[in-house]
Design an enzyme around this catalytic site. Structure first.
Site, short mmCIF file in Angstrom:
data_model
loop_
_atom_site.label_atom_id
_atom_site.label_comp_id
_atom_site.label_asym_id
_atom_site.label_seq_id
_atom_site.Cartn_x
_atom_site.Cartn_y
_atom_site.Cartn_z
N LYS A 12 37.21 40.32 53.10
CA LYS A 12 36.06 41.19 52.85
C LYS A 12 35.72 42.01 54.09
CE LYS A 12 33.41 38.60 49.40
NZ LYS A 12 32.13 37.95 49.15
N ASP A 68 27.58 39.50 47.26
CA ASP A 68 28.06 38.45 46.38
C ASP A 68 28.72 39.17 45.22
OD1 ASP A 68 28.43 35.66 46.02
OD2 ASP A 68 26.98 35.68 44.39
N TYR A 150 40.55 37.36 42.65
CA TYR A 150 41.13 37.55 41.32
C TYR A 150 41.97 38.83 41.22
CZ TYR A 150 37.87 33.89 39.79
OH TYR A 150 37.19 32.71 39.64
#
Length: 192
Positions: A12, A68, A150
């Site tokens: 991230k 998030d 994912y």
């Protein structure tokens, strides 16, 4: 402007650093030697982002943002949602999480899904929330080796490859996180 990012996820951090415009400096938790757990106990994606940003900003006294992200699959009643990172258990293993999604979707015709990222920015003793979404679908197998989470099973709407098959630039040009970050940057430039 210096901004503390409330995450220790190296993927991230790299993704956000690549998106941040000139004039903004991202400070990671590693750079300030912060290794404590950050609470993430809310029952919504937005709640978790707000909780993390507020906790860290009040502790470190510096503008801070947290994100998030959830993968929402209507065919699984919205799962994994707020539990996306720990869907297959507390080990937070991406392969385990993807395998569980693929197993639960086996034989289902509705494979639609969307990613939702909420960024909470804590600045000047206030919290501001920015959301980014991207629609897509879940494939029947993992494809690609780039990205994280994912990405190997998610194909964005209008694309013919998964996030994991895209270059960083391709993904960052359309991703849910990039969209939320862009909204935050517009706000920061306005107040800056």
């Amino acid at each position: 402007m210096k901004l503390l990012f409330a995450s220790s996820n190296e993927h991230k951090i790299a993704e956000i650093k690549a998106i941040l415009p000139h004039g903004f400096q991202l400070i990671s938790l590693k750079e300030i030697h912060f290794y404590d757990d950050i609470p993430e106990t809310a029952d919504t994606i937005e709640g978790n982002a707000i909780q993390k940003a507020t906790f860290l900003a009040e502790k470190m006294h510096i503008p801070c943002f947290a994100d998030d992200t959830g993968l929402i699959i209507p065919g699984l009643n919205g799962e994994p949602g707020v539990f996306s990172a720990r869907y297959a258990g507390p080990q937070r293993n991406a392969d385990d999480n993807m395998n569980l999604v693929l197993e639960k979707l086996n034989g289902q015709s509705d494979r639609s899904a969307h990613f939702s990222t909420v960024i909470a920015l804590y600045i000047n003793h206030k919290v501001h929330v920015f959301e980014g979404k991207i629609e897509g679908s879940i494939g029947k197998e993992k494809r690609g080796t780039n990205g994280f989470g994912y990405d190997p099973i998610f194909t964005p709407e209008g694309a013919d490859k998964t996030f994991a098959e895209m270059s960083s630039d391709e993904k960052n040009g359309m991703s849910h996180r990039a969209r939320a970050l862009e909204k935050m940057m517009v706000y920061l430039k306005r107040i800056g």
